[in-house]
Write a protein that holds these residues in place. Sequence first.
Motif, PDB file in Angstrom:
ATOM      1  N   ILE A 169       0.791  -1.146  -0.019  1.00 21.04           N
ATOM      2  CA  ILE A 169      -0.213  -0.026   0.033  1.00 21.04           C
ATOM      3  C   ILE A 169       0.788   1.175   0.035  1.00 21.04           C
ATOM      4  N   GLU A 170       1.939   1.337   0.804  1.00 22.69           N
ATOM      5  CA  GLU A 170       2.680   2.370   0.864  1.00 22.69           C
ATOM      6  C   GLU A 170       3.550   2.597  -0.443  1.00 22.69           C
ATOM      7  N   MET A 171       3.769   1.668  -1.188  1.00 22.09           N
ATOM      8  CA  MET A 171       4.346   1.976  -2.505  1.00 22.09           C
ATOM      9  C   MET A 171       3.546   2.757  -3.589  1.00 22.09           C
ATOM     10  N   ALA A 172       2.124   2.809  -3.062  1.00 23.56           N
ATOM     11  CA  ALA A 172       1.357   3.645  -3.964  1.00 23.56           C
ATOM     12  C   ALA A 172       1.531   5.183  -3.815  1.00 23.56           C
ATOM     13  N   ALA A 196      -6.888   0.267  -1.958  1.00 20.88           N
ATOM     14  CA  ALA A 196      -6.314   1.028  -0.978  1.00 20.88           C
ATOM     15  C   ALA A 196      -5.165   1.726  -1.929  1.00 20.88           C
ATOM     16  N   ALA A 197      -4.441   0.918  -2.615  1.00 25.74           N
ATOM     17  CA  ALA A 197      -3.353   1.628  -3.514  1.00 25.74           C
ATOM     18  C   ALA A 197      -4.029   2.295  -4.578  1.00 25.74           C
ATOM     19  N   LEU A 198      -4.967   1.890  -5.277  1.00 17.49           N
ATOM     20  CA  LEU A 198      -5.838   2.664  -6.307  1.00 17.49           C
ATOM     21  C   LEU A 198      -6.171   3.876  -5.874  1.00 17.49           C
ATOM     22  N   TRP A 199      -6.633   4.071  -4.510  1.00 14.37           N
ATOM     23  CA  TRP A 199      -7.270   5.199  -3.895  1.00 14.37           C
ATOM     24  C   TRP A 199      -6.276   6.159  -3.470  1.00 14.37           C
ATOM     25  N   ASP A 253      -6.019  13.427  -4.120  1.00 15.89           N
ATOM     26  CA  ASP A 253      -5.541  15.027  -4.287  1.00 15.89           C
ATOM     27  C   ASP A 253      -4.237  15.143  -3.056  1.00 15.89           C
ATOM     28  N   ASP A 254      -4.577  14.161  -2.017  1.00 16.26           N
ATOM     29  CA  ASP A 254      -3.478  14.130  -1.067  1.00 16.26           C
ATOM     30  C   ASP A 254      -3.198  12.761  -0.553  1.00 16.26           C
ATOM     31  N   PRO A 255      -2.389  12.228  -1.492  1.00 16.67           N
ATOM     32  CA  PRO A 255      -1.974  10.767  -1.164  1.00 16.67           C
ATOM     33  C   PRO A 255      -1.369  10.346   0.228  1.00 16.67           C
ATOM     34  N   ARG A 256      -0.741  11.210   0.910  1.00 20.15           N
ATOM     35  CA  ARG A 256      -0.219  10.789   2.226  1.00 20.15           C
ATOM     36  C   ARG A 256      -1.234  10.738   3.144  1.00 20.15           C
ATOM     37  N   ALA A 257      -2.289  11.679   3.174  1.00 20.57           N
ATOM     38  CA  ALA A 257      -3.347  11.673   4.086  1.00 20.57           C
ATOM     39  C   ALA A 257      -4.164  10.484   3.749  1.00 20.57           C
ATOM     40  N   VAL A 258      -4.406  10.007   2.542  1.00 22.30           N
ATOM     41  CA  VAL A 258      -5.316   8.907   2.411  1.00 22.30           C
ATOM     42  C   VAL A 258      -4.542   7.689   2.759  1.00 22.30           C
ATOM     43  N   PHE A 259      -3.152   7.693   2.610  1.00 20.99           N
ATOM     44  CA  PHE A 259      -2.572   6.457   2.915  1.00 20.99           C
ATOM     45  C   PHE A 259      -2.649   6.063   4.352  1.00 20.99           C
ATOM     46  N   GLY A 260      -2.608   7.131   5.407  1.00 15.26           N
ATOM     47  CA  GLY A 260      -2.753   6.833   6.880  1.00 15.26           C
ATOM     48  C   GLY A 260      -4.107   6.233   7.244  1.00 15.26           C
ATOM     49  N   LYS A 261      -5.287   6.799   6.374  1.00 14.11           N
ATOM     50  CA  LYS A 261      -6.563   6.273   6.648  1.00 14.11           C
ATOM     51  C   LYS A 261      -6.697   4.763   6.007  1.00 14.11           C
ATOM     52  N   VAL A 320      -4.195   2.461   5.474  1.00 15.07           N
ATOM     53  CA  VAL A 320      -3.410   1.469   6.436  1.00 15.07           C
ATOM     54  C   VAL A 320      -4.260   1.140   7.694  1.00 15.07           C
ATOM     55  N   GLY A 321      -4.884   2.437   8.304  1.00 17.26           N
ATOM     56  CA  GLY A 321      -5.419   2.090   9.542  1.00 17.26           C
ATOM     57  C   GLY A 321      -6.657   1.245   9.222  1.00 17.26           C
ATOM     58  N   ALA A 322      -7.420   1.346   8.255  1.00 10.82           N
ATOM     59  CA  ALA A 322      -8.637   0.538   8.011  1.00 10.82           C
ATOM     60  C   ALA A 322      -8.303  -0.884   7.532  1.00 10.82           C
ATOM     61  N   PHE A 323      -7.161  -1.122   6.936  1.00 13.11           N
ATOM     62  CA  PHE A 323      -6.702  -2.283   6.496  1.00 13.11           C
ATOM     63  C   PHE A 323      -6.295  -3.004   7.733  1.00 13.11           C
ATOM     64  N   ARG A 324      -5.595  -2.781   8.689  1.00 13.15           N
ATOM     65  CA  ARG A 324      -5.044  -3.464   9.724  1.00 13.15           C
ATOM     66  C   ARG A 324      -6.367  -3.832  10.551  1.00 13.15           C
ATOM     67  N   GLN A 325      -7.344  -2.959  10.757  1.00 10.63           N
ATOM     68  CA  GLN A 325      -8.438  -3.113  11.499  1.00 10.63           C
ATOM     69  C   GLN A 325      -9.180  -4.630  10.715  1.00 10.63           C
ATOM     70  N   LEU A 326      -9.348  -4.446   9.444  1.00  8.39           N
ATOM     71  CA  LEU A 326      -9.919  -5.389   8.703  1.00  8.39           C
ATOM     72  C   LEU A 326      -9.146  -6.651   8.731  1.00  8.39           C
ATOM     73  N   ALA A 327      -8.005  -6.673   8.604  1.00  5.74           N
ATOM     74  CA  ALA A 327      -7.314  -7.908   8.837  1.00  5.74           C
ATOM     75  C   ALA A 327      -7.107  -8.371  10.201  1.00  5.74           C
ATOM     76  N   THR A 328      -7.047  -7.706  11.124  1.00  7.25           N
ATOM     77  CA  THR A 328      -7.047  -8.256  12.618  1.00  7.25           C
ATOM     78  C   THR A 328      -8.481  -8.915  12.791  1.00  7.25           C
ATOM     79  N   GLY A 329      -9.415  -8.336  12.195  1.00  8.12           N
ATOM     80  CA  GLY A 329     -10.748  -9.102  12.466  1.00  8.12           C
ATOM     81  C   GLY A 329     -10.820 -10.595  12.159  1.00  8.12           C
ATOM     82  N   LEU A 330      -9.611 -11.279  11.780  1.00  8.13           N
ATOM     83  CA  LEU A 330      -9.686 -12.493  11.317  1.00  8.13           C
ATOM     84  C   LEU A 330      -8.929 -13.536  12.537  1.00  8.13           C
ATOM     85  N   LEU A 331      -8.344 -12.605  13.314  1.00  7.17           N
ATOM     86  CA  LEU A 331      -7.356 -13.212  14.252  1.00  7.17           C
ATOM     87  C   LEU A 331      -8.180 -14.157  15.505  1.00  7.17           C
TER      88      LEU A 331
END
Length: 203
Positions: free
Chosen positions: A99-102, A167-170, A175-183, A185-196
């Motif tokens: 995601i960060e490489m986007a 997330a990468a496409l978004w 217009d502000d990729p860095r701000a979107v990156f934070g949002k 990644v936070g959402a992705f982590r929450q989605l992923a940890t729901g599987l634990l």
Amino acid sequence: MAVAARRRADMVEETRAKLIEAARKAFAAKGYAGASMDDLTAEAGLTRGALYHNFGDKKGLLQAVIDQLDAEMLVRMGEAKEQADTRWLGFLSESVAYIEMALEPEIQRIMLLDGPAVLGDPSQWPNQNACLRTTTQTIQALIDEGTIGPVNAEAAARLLNGAALNAALWIAAADDPRAVFGKAVGAFRQLATGLLNKSTGES
């Protein structure tokens, strides 16, 4: 005869490498539509005929550039995964690295903006199919070791891969990729940890 064949193969590979390098620079700087075949073949010191012979057309050349970028991205994702202490943390690190490489202008423009516009839905690209297989294997291993609760590994892999890709496409289109990156990644982590498995203590 073998020496001559080897020399021909080396020349073909050198020609392909020159065209890919020139195209990668041109696509990153001007975009796919703005990069003319005459300019990039001149940059490579080659002819249009060489381009057509090796890649079929400009679209085929874009695919070759994306394949090269994808291979480099996979190496970087693997390095992020290897630095983690557990398989689960490795999976998260690998996904966040993707995601960060986007945020990188070259990847944004070629892979995430022009690529889908010219080559179609990136979730259907061959490299995504390979990525899906790898993610499915990782998810299955996490299920087997008890880190992730009972779930269909392929279904979970498809959903998580889709989340990372979107997330990468978004980010790339924002217009502000860095701000979107934070949002993202936070959402992705929450989605992923729901599987634990709640008893594992991983996060």
